[in-house]
Design a protein around this motif. Sequence first.
Motif, mmCIF file in Angstrom:
data_model
loop_
_atom_site.group_PDB
_atom_site.id
_atom_site.type_symbol
_atom_site.label_atom_id
_atom_site.label_comp_id
_atom_site.label_asym_id
_atom_site.label_seq_id
_atom_site.Cartn_x
_atom_site.Cartn_y
_atom_site.Cartn_z
ATOM 1 N N LEU A 10 0.833 -1.203 0.000
ATOM 2 C CA LEU A 10 0.000 0.000 0.000
ATOM 3 C C LEU A 10 0.865 1.250 0.000
ATOM 4 C CD1 LEU A 10 -2.680 1.476 0.141
ATOM 5 C CD2 LEU A 10 -2.682 1.128 2.625
ATOM 6 N N THR A 11 1.921 1.243 0.782
ATOM 7 C CA THR A 11 2.844 2.383 0.785
ATOM 8 C C THR A 11 3.427 2.608 -0.604
ATOM 9 O OG1 THR A 11 3.408 2.001 3.106
ATOM 10 C CG2 THR A 11 4.962 3.307 1.808
ATOM 11 N N ALA A 12 3.785 1.513 -1.271
ATOM 12 C CA ALA A 12 4.335 1.625 -2.627
ATOM 13 C C ALA A 12 3.308 2.217 -3.589
ATOM 14 C CB ALA A 12 4.792 0.255 -3.112
ATOM 15 N N LEU A 13 2.045 1.832 -3.435
ATOM 16 C CA LEU A 13 0.996 2.372 -4.310
ATOM 17 C C LEU A 13 0.817 3.865 -4.069
ATOM 18 C CD1 LEU A 13 -1.311 2.069 -6.336
ATOM 19 C CD2 LEU A 13 -2.804 1.405 -4.426
ATOM 20 N N ILE A 14 0.820 4.287 -2.809
ATOM 21 C CA ILE A 14 0.696 5.714 -2.510
ATOM 22 C C ILE A 14 1.848 6.486 -3.147
ATOM 23 C CG2 ILE A 14 0.636 7.456 -0.685
ATOM 24 C CD1 ILE A 14 -0.591 5.289 1.144
ATOM 25 N N CYS A 15 3.050 5.962 -3.005
ATOM 26 C CA CYS A 15 4.212 6.629 -3.593
ATOM 27 C C CYS A 15 4.084 6.730 -5.111
ATOM 28 C CB CYS A 15 5.493 5.873 -3.234
ATOM 29 S SG CYS A 15 5.959 5.955 -1.488
ATOM 30 N N LYS A 16 3.618 5.649 -5.746
ATOM 31 C CA LYS A 16 3.456 5.661 -7.193
ATOM 32 C C LYS A 16 2.440 6.710 -7.622
ATOM 33 C CE LYS A 16 2.000 2.695 -11.047
ATOM 34 N NZ LYS A 16 1.528 1.331 -11.440
ATOM 35 N N LEU A 17 1.296 6.752 -6.925
ATOM 36 C CA LEU A 17 0.252 7.710 -7.284
ATOM 37 C C LEU A 17 0.660 9.143 -6.989
ATOM 38 C CD1 LEU A 17 -2.895 5.761 -5.986
ATOM 39 C CD2 LEU A 17 -2.166 6.049 -8.359
ATOM 40 N N ALA A 18 1.447 9.330 -5.932
ATOM 41 C CA ALA A 18 1.879 10.680 -5.554
ATOM 42 C C ALA A 18 3.101 11.133 -6.323
ATOM 43 C CB ALA A 18 2.173 10.728 -4.058
ATOM 44 N N ASP A 48 9.149 9.397 -3.501
ATOM 45 C CA ASP A 48 9.989 8.254 -3.122
ATOM 46 C C ASP A 48 9.605 7.672 -1.767
ATOM 47 O OD1 ASP A 48 11.531 8.478 -5.438
ATOM 48 O OD2 ASP A 48 12.863 9.961 -4.509
ATOM 49 N N GLY A 49 8.674 8.316 -1.075
ATOM 50 C CA GLY A 49 8.278 7.812 0.231
ATOM 51 C C GLY A 49 7.090 8.581 0.772
ATOM 52 N N ILE A 50 6.637 8.159 1.940
ATOM 53 C CA ILE A 50 5.568 8.855 2.652
ATOM 54 C C ILE A 50 6.040 9.157 4.065
ATOM 55 C CG2 ILE A 50 3.767 7.737 1.292
ATOM 56 C CD1 ILE A 50 3.169 5.982 3.764
ATOM 57 N N LEU A 51 5.364 10.092 4.709
ATOM 58 C CA LEU A 51 5.610 10.406 6.112
ATOM 59 C C LEU A 51 4.416 9.911 6.937
ATOM 60 C CD1 LEU A 51 6.902 14.049 5.584
ATOM 61 C CD2 LEU A 51 8.300 12.013 6.023
ATOM 62 N N GLY A 52 4.564 9.939 8.239
ATOM 63 C CA GLY A 52 3.499 9.485 9.116
ATOM 64 C C GLY A 52 3.546 7.989 9.272
ATOM 65 N N ASN A 53 2.650 7.291 8.550
ATOM 66 C CA ASN A 53 2.583 5.832 8.547
ATOM 67 C C ASN A 53 2.351 5.272 9.957
ATOM 68 O OD1 ASN A 53 2.594 3.226 7.595
ATOM 69 N ND2 ASN A 53 4.507 3.447 6.452
ATOM 70 N N ARG A 54 1.418 5.914 10.671
ATOM 71 C CA ARG A 54 1.138 5.496 12.046
ATOM 72 C C ARG A 54 -0.242 6.004 12.467
ATOM 73 N NH1 ARG A 54 4.493 9.928 12.125
ATOM 74 N NH2 ARG A 54 3.944 11.667 13.533
ATOM 75 N N GLY A 103 8.545 16.976 0.259
ATOM 76 C CA GLY A 103 7.391 16.895 -0.618
ATOM 77 C C GLY A 103 6.616 15.606 -0.485
ATOM 78 N N TRP A 104 6.971 14.772 0.504
ATOM 79 C CA TRP A 104 6.268 13.508 0.697
ATOM 80 C C TRP A 104 4.942 13.754 1.418
ATOM 81 C CZ3 TRP A 104 10.511 9.617 2.782
ATOM 82 C CH2 TRP A 104 11.516 9.472 1.811
ATOM 83 N N PRO A 105 3.858 13.060 1.018
ATOM 84 C CA PRO A 105 2.576 13.213 1.711
ATOM 85 C C PRO A 105 2.624 12.603 3.109
ATOM 86 C CG PRO A 105 2.445 11.444 0.104
ATOM 87 C CD PRO A 105 3.780 12.104 -0.103
ATOM 88 N N ILE A 106 1.855 13.172 4.011
ATOM 89 C CA ILE A 106 1.768 12.666 5.386
ATOM 90 C C ILE A 106 0.545 11.764 5.462
ATOM 91 C CG2 ILE A 106 1.580 13.280 7.819
ATOM 92 C CD1 ILE A 106 2.613 16.082 7.059
ATOM 93 N N CYS A 107 0.751 10.480 5.671
ATOM 94 C CA CYS A 107 -0.319 9.489 5.673
ATOM 95 C C CYS A 107 -0.464 8.903 7.077
ATOM 96 C CB CYS A 107 -0.021 8.383 4.674
ATOM 97 S SG CYS A 107 0.290 8.975 2.988
ATOM 98 N N TYR A 108 -1.675 8.910 7.593
ATOM 99 C CA TYR A 108 -1.881 8.438 8.965
ATOM 100 C C TYR A 108 -3.262 7.835 9.104
ATOM 101 C CZ TYR A 108 -4.336 12.928 9.498
ATOM 102 O OH TYR A 108 -5.201 13.984 9.348
ATOM 103 N N THR A 109 -3.506 7.179 10.227
ATOM 104 C CA THR A 109 -4.768 6.492 10.446
ATOM 105 C C THR A 109 -5.125 6.559 11.925
ATOM 106 O OG1 THR A 109 -5.972 4.430 10.014
ATOM 107 C CG2 THR A 109 -3.687 4.223 10.750
ATOM 108 N N ALA A 137 -2.457 14.153 4.635
ATOM 109 C CA ALA A 137 -2.286 15.588 4.837
ATOM 110 C C ALA A 137 -1.190 16.098 3.916
ATOM 111 C CB ALA A 137 -1.928 15.877 6.295
ATOM 112 N N ALA A 138 -1.437 17.263 3.335
ATOM 113 C CA ALA A 138 -0.438 17.880 2.457
ATOM 114 C C ALA A 138 -0.675 19.382 2.420
ATOM 115 C CB ALA A 138 -0.506 17.292 1.050
#
Length: 391
Positions: free
Chosen positions: A120-128, A131-137, A156-162, A171-172
């Motif tokens: 899922l992280t790889a898919l987010i990176c591909k769509l965005a 090279d990576g995401i922040l948060g992930n927690r 410039g990495w998106p902040i992804c959280y849950t 968040a961006a």
Amino acid sequence: MPRAFLIVIDSVGIGGAPDADQFFNGDLPDTGSNTVAHIARAAGLDVPTLDALGLGAAVQLASGEDAVGLDAQPTGAWGAATEVSRGKDTPSGHWELAGVPVPWDWHTFPDTNPAFPADLTALICKLAGTDGILGNRHCSGTVVIEQDGAEHMRTGWPICYTSADSVLQIAAHEEAFGLERLMKLCKDLAPTLHTMKLGRVIARPFLGEVGNFYRTENRKDFAIAPPSPTICDYVHDAGRTVHAVGKIGDIFSMRGIDDLRKGRDAVLMEHINDLVAEAKEGSFVFANLVEFDSEYGHRRDPVGYGKHLEWFDAELAKILPKMRSDDLLIVTADHGNDPSWAGTDHTRERVPVLVHGAGTRELGHLRFVDVAASIAAHLKVPYAGQGKSFL
């Protein structure tokens, strides 16, 4: 021809859910959580309009607790509703109030670091295109931009959280990352997550500078569609007008909705006030006020929560005298979010059902779906959903 108004004051629970022991904040079960009673005890609560409709009586019915200072003799019709869906989240509560209990278990992400699987992280990176995401927690939305905002601006990495809810939030910065880019990312990601039975992908744009970031009003929820017709569909299909106020349009994927009005809670109350004057005969107004939950419940701020309830109470007092003699107005909630509880997530609670326009009486214990059935009965529209009218 009568009209109906349904106002969901997001997260204003009244305790007493019979299955609260099966829902947790961290290691603590939600047993004993009670949003309204605990705010009243911790911060005081002066809400004479809601109390007159039956709020204090509903708290006592739901949980056996007395809410300090809420002791008015009700002049409205009042009851306490219990949810059957296996969730304590926005889609579950709203769908069930609209006549559709959730027929599946929602997918959630574990409270680990990282929280998201590698694919899922790889898919987010591909769509965005990053090279990576922040948060992930698991994290509060305001906290995560404070903690990761500077790195977001640098990389410039998106902040992804849950959270404990069935949700993935991204968040961006509206300017540095781009608002349209954020919306496209969430829209493109949503179908994959909906297939997993994840309820929502939420775009959480923010502005400001390091040390002074703030979320904007451009939030958008990309929610999975309800699996069967809701009260919005039944009213719309009967040729009536359905007005959605707040995030109702997002929650129901705009299905069965004719008019959408957004903004912060103060603006939303202005919209409701306008619709009391303007809505055509036979119309249905479905509103959600979210700041109780997002600004005070998740932040565990009983004083702020109480003040916001008092503000809503004063605004409601201005609206009720303007209602037509055959209007029905229901004030309820979708779940709890006890600001005195451990953790930062929602709490599993019953909710009040406070009714103006249905006489003075106790409605007793209800089901969430009874709200939809009652609205359909009041509007005299064909209805094949679940629930029993309390009218």
